[in-house]
Structure formats: C-alpha cells, structure tokens
Enzyme design. Sequence first.
Site, PDB file in Angstrom:
ATOM      1  N   GLY A 518     106.512   6.268  80.425  1.00  0.00           N
ATOM      2  CA  GLY A 518     105.157   6.271  79.911  1.00  0.00           C
ATOM      3  C   GLY A 518     104.206   5.674  80.925  1.00  0.00           C
ATOM      4  N   ASP A 631     119.527  -0.879  85.933  1.00  0.00           N
ATOM      5  CA  ASP A 631     118.466  -0.109  86.590  1.00  0.00           C
ATOM      6  C   ASP A 631     117.682  -0.987  87.561  1.00  0.00           C
ATOM      7  OD1 ASP A 631     117.144   2.226  87.164  1.00  0.00           O
ATOM      8  OD2 ASP A 631     115.698   2.057  85.522  1.00  0.00           O
TER       9      ASP A 631
END
Length: 823
Positions: A518, A631
């Site tokens: 986003g 990540d």
Amino acid sequence: MILRVLVLLLTVQFSCSIDTITPTNPLKEGDILISDGGKYTLGFFSHGNSTLKYVGIWFTNVSIQTVVWVANRDKPVHELQGVFSISEDGNAQISSQKSVIWSTNVSIPAAKNNINSTSLKLLNSGNLVLSSDNGKTIAWQSFDHATDTFLPGMKLGIDKRTGLNRFLTSWSSINDPSPGNYTFKVDPNGSPQFFLYQGSNPVWRSGPWIGQRWSGVPDMTKAYIFNYSFVSNPDEVSVTYDILNPMIISIFLVDGVSGTVQRRTWHEDSKRWIVFWTAPKELCDQFGECGAYGNCNPNSGNQYQCSCFSGYQPKSPKDWYLRDGSQGCIREDNRSMCRNGEGFLKLTSVKIPDTSKATVNKTSTLKQCEEACLRNCSCTGYTAADDSGEGSGCISFYDQLTDVRMYPNQGQDAYFRADAVTVAKYTNSKGRLAHKRLEEVLIAIGVLTFVILISSVGFFVYQKKKRDREEELERSLWTKDAGESDSSAELPFYTRNEIALATDNFSLDKKLGEGGFGSVYKGQLRNGQEIAVKKLAPNSGQGIHEFKNEVRLIAKLQHRNLVKMIGCCVQGDEKMLIYEFMPNGSLDSFIFKEENKSSLDWMKRVDIIMGIARGMLYLHQDSRLKIIHRDLKASNILLDRDMVPKISDFGMARIFVSEQKEENTTRVVGTYGYMAPEYALEGMISVKSDVFSFGVLMLEVITGRKNSGLYPDNPSINLVGHVWELWKLGSALDIVDPSLTDPDSDEILKFMQVGLLCVQESADDRPTMSEVVFMLSTNMELPSPNQPAFIHRGGRHSVDPSTSSAGAYSVNDLSITAVVEGR
C-alpha cells in the site's frame, strides 16, 4: 634580449592557435592542435604510468581529460617518439622511427600532383578533416570513423550508397582505448532501430523512430536541450543531433565498464560529468527479458515483472517459476489464428516489439493496417508508425513479438493477433463490466432516492448502527487468539477521521512512498507529534492475519533499533498502522542513490550495520519472543533524525517458542535476493534465514550496490557472487562503494568476511546473530568462508508466485546523477 623575448612570445601565441597539420608542419609528441573556436584539442596522450601513447581528441576546457576520439586505438605508439604527419601520398599517418603505425589509407589523386595542397584540420565541431585541393575536397574525416563517442553534428548509421557504417565501439577499459566488447549500431532491417550489443548478443534496443523519439526512450521529449534528426530513405539510415545551447558540453557514448549507452553532460561548477540518461538501467531494459509474447512491467507490483500476453502461457513454466522468462510464451492450447474468428488485442503504454522483421507503410491509416494484417495469417500484430500525432502510417509485424515492456507513461499502443476464444473473453469481459457499471448506476439512483425520502431520524439511526458495527469489528479484531498469553490492548486506536486530518486527507504532498502493501503518508497528530501512516491497500498481500501479527509483535517489542508503533486504525475495509516518523526515510534511499551516498561515511555505515545486528539479536534472543523477521532488506530499515537504524515491517514475521530451532512452511514470503536457499527452495525457516538476509544487506551497505544489480562482465552473477569472486582473488576492496573516502581497509575486509560467512549455502555454516555481533565488535580471528549460495542468476529459485511478497520495483527516473571518471 627584449626583442628575442617578444619574438618568442609571438611564436608561442601563434603555435597555440594552430589547428592544421600540413606536409611541412607535422605534429610531434608534446605538440597539440587546438580548433579554431578553442573547443577541442588534438595531441598525443597516455594514461597513468603507461608508456603506450595514442593520438586523440579531447575537450580543451574540461578539467577532467575526456577523450572523444582516438586514431590508433588498437595500435599504440610504444616508448619511441611518435609523429603525426602527412605522408607523400597525401594520407595522414602516425609513425615512429620511420615505421607507419596508423594511416587514413585513402586514395587522394590530387596529392600526386601537389602534395602541399593536402592538409589535416581540427574543426571546432571535434571533426578531424583530411582535405586536398587546398580544402576543396574532403578525402577523409574522423566523424566517419567514430570510436566510443557520438558528438553533436556527427552521423551514426549506414550510407547505403557507399556502404559506410558509422557506429560506436566501447573502450576495453577505462585506461585502454582499444576496441571493447560493446558496440552501438543501427539495424537497417524492417523499421530501423539502434542496438547495443555485447559481442554479437543484443543487450538493449532503442526501438524504431516514431516521430519525435525512439519507442524505447519514452523520456525523450521535444527539443529543449538536444535536437535529434533521424533519416531513413533508400540512400541512408542515420541519426544526428545538435545542442541548442552552445555553452552546454554534452556527449553520448558507449561505456564499456558498465555495459551501457549514456548521455553525459559536463557540470562546470562541480567539475564533473553528470550521467543525464543511461540504458539499460533496469532488468526490463534488457533485450528479450521476457521472451516472445512476454511483457515486462517493472512497476506491476507483482513478485515477477514478466507476464504473458492474453491467450498465451509460459513456454517453460519451470523456468518462469525460477524467474527466467527468456523462453517467452506460447499460445494456449495452440489455438488457430488463421481465418478462424481471430482478432487483435491492445497493449497500452509499451515499448513496441522488435521491428527487425517488420514492414512499414507510411500512407496507410491504422484501421487500414488492421484490415490488411487480419487478411494475412503471417501478420502477428501492428502499431502506428508515428506516435507524434502529426503523421500517419503503420508498422506490421511478421515474426514473434519480442522485447516488449511497459512504461508508467509515454509508451505507445501496440496490437497483437489473438485467437477467437481470447478475443471473445476480452470482449465479453468488457461487456460485462459495462453492464455491471450500468446496474451500479441504477442501484445508486434508487438508493439515493430512498435516502432522500426517509426521515432524518432514520438516517441518524442508520449511521449509529454503522458506527456500532465498525466498533464491534475493531473489538473483535483484537480478541485474544487461542493460546496467546497476552494482547496489545494497550495500543491506542485512532479513527479514520483522525488519521485523515493528520495527513491532509492522505494528500499526495504527504505521500512518502508505496510498495506492494500500500502507501505510506507523513502526518501530524493534534499534539504535534509527527507520524508515518502505513495505509494498507485492499488488495495488499498483507491480510488481516499479517496486520494483527505486525500490530501485536511491535506493540510487545521495545528496542532502540526497532521501529516504534504509536497506534493503529481499523475501520471498514481500511487498515492502518501508525509509526513514529523517521525523517531520514529508508536505508535504500541512501546506499543506492548516488546523490545520497556521500552522506554515509564508513563510521556511519558501521553504526548502521551494528544497529541492525543488535536489533536482530534482540528479536532472535533477547526479547520475550523468538521472532524470525523473514523480510529483512534495505527498504525495511528506517533511519531516524540521528541516522539510528530501525528495523520495520513485521507483517511477515514468525514467532518461535523458546526451544524451537526451525519450522517448515508451505507459504514462502519475502524478497528475491535476500532469502536463504533452504527457505526459498524448501520452506525451511530458522534464525539462520534472517542471518542470510543480514549478510546480503551488510554487503549492500559496504558496496553501495543492490544484490540484484547487473554486472556486465558476468551477467549471470549477482552482488554476493561478485564479492566472492573478488574475495578469492584478494581484490575485495575493488567493489567497496567509491563514495567512501579514507575508509579503514582492514575493518572493511573484516565486515565483508562476516557478510560472506552469513550467506553460506548451508545454514549450519552461518553464525548466529550473537556470534555476528561478537565478530564485528572484536578482533578475533575469523573462519574462512566457503562459496556462498545463490551467486548465479540461474538460481532465481526464490518464491512461489501465488504467495510471495515481492520487493518494490523502482519507478523509471527521467535522469540519473552520478560522478563519472574522466579518461
């Protein structure tokens, strides 16, 4: 004596203005020619401590010697004295002790009658012209025999009448002007276009000329600095350009070091060359990256930039899964496309396919081109020949459609042949979409009418029930899951209105960036506190589970090197996380951007690496929970006002129980280039998975390069592999970020060695984060690393495309600023 001094001064002044070599006035080593306007100089030059000497042309008033043309580039003058002169047959030649090293080697009939009528003159355009008949006849010119640089006024291309092919060839190295491995030349076949080749292999393609620019150079605009002119007729295919402001010094060249073509402009105030434009600059620029009928889109937001045209599927699904799209795509079920109801579908904003085997019709309209292509079963597609809106014509393709990529803007529309089934699906989907929109409009009108008719009391009741439902959703979201020991009930909740007010209703001016999850916005709460709002997209890979995971994890974690969460917002379908604002953004904006690198000296990079290491140690060992981040990468490291690193983005993190060492998962998430092999290939996750990511990140910080970057000398290798090859040769310092001044070489080598230990193929061979911190903080003797994992691009085994969270792709910048070494 005074008279002698005056004569000497006059002689020096006269010699400085000489721009011509004549049979009686040769050029010796130490002498120079200067063009009449003073822009260019010609003379003998050599590099560094080399005894090899060349005759070349360079800019007179550029403080970094920049050679734009070399005569004897593959036949240097050795230690003996060299002379540049006019020979008895009228040719220009370079000789040493009566041995001819280089010659223009053309026939000059007039020279036989009068050798003194022949001369060699350096023009203010940078062109060296050999003429006879006292300048009336041009016998030879350097503009017809370019080296690696394309100057204003010069032509590149083919003269079909004489067969002369003007093209560029890179230097072998920065100090060796001999012909290198890269060439830039025109392909006159089909609709002409220019190619950058490495050997005989195409690396990048300009695409055809489409009126005002090349199809493959969308950021090329109408003339405001450069005025390009392209000619394609039965006599020649060529391009030339002029610089509209004569005060600007700019060159176009083939750079053999980076394997790119570049536009460089001299910046006098900073005394350096600015790289104004370069190609290729990303994977989608590489020729045929996604193969035939494949489309490369670096900004798709998907985990892989390649996709097949509608009605096509990967020719080799296995290679496609491993992120190798070079074999391209084939038609689904091998459906017929010859007089079987087929049609054409549109590709929008693309670099049009390779036109080497296309045909051009300059008079047909686009509709006529479509009809003609449909009648010919060999025609695979078509596009407009002129995208400027000022002409007509079309290009028809008669081969596989190859080297297609998308641009965020300024691309061109192209049409490809599709079978009847695919065309029907596409048409029906458009029809269904139109019908659905009509239904939505009718429903909206009905609802609006109903709302107008109902009483205001009923409206307020409706609003109250809606708010109650949203509050219930918020409460249910944070209900304890089975087996959890505590919750994050202490974390403040904010309404959407509060966040909208803090961010000026999520205005573009407040937008800090975006990725697959986003967008992120800067805001300010009513109490004056600056915040960063992570507003998850409805189609984000981070679902409700990952959102709850990130909120609960960060709410429980307290460490100087972890980002601090201030609160969250859940309202309807919208999910937002509110963090402390990091004024210096993310680490990748410093280590990968030339204009920011110099602000990170070696000590600051050490502090950043140690901060990240301590943060990871806390996650793995010192917090109440053992957490695997999964990540860790440069874009997920944020920097506060004092450049203290903060690890962020815990949406993919996994909690381990205290004694748990590893876990096998079928849902592989992360970013290609940072994932450990046992995790990417087998789904095996452990603290050593994060150690691997940390090792890659540390090597990126030291070198200022991305692990997924391009290495022209070995395009199959990545940063880890490149560091490893240099490490074996004892030349690891060669890849250290050149923006670092006076770094501690011993400490850098120690950090690189630790980085290589972290990226070992076997997880057992990697240190733990506690061992990493200890090795970086002491002068202990380190073990020798073995060959690391994933050092070849053939090992793109990374991620299940249905589950991966891909790293953000970079947007096409219109210009790149970099410091360029002179030569």
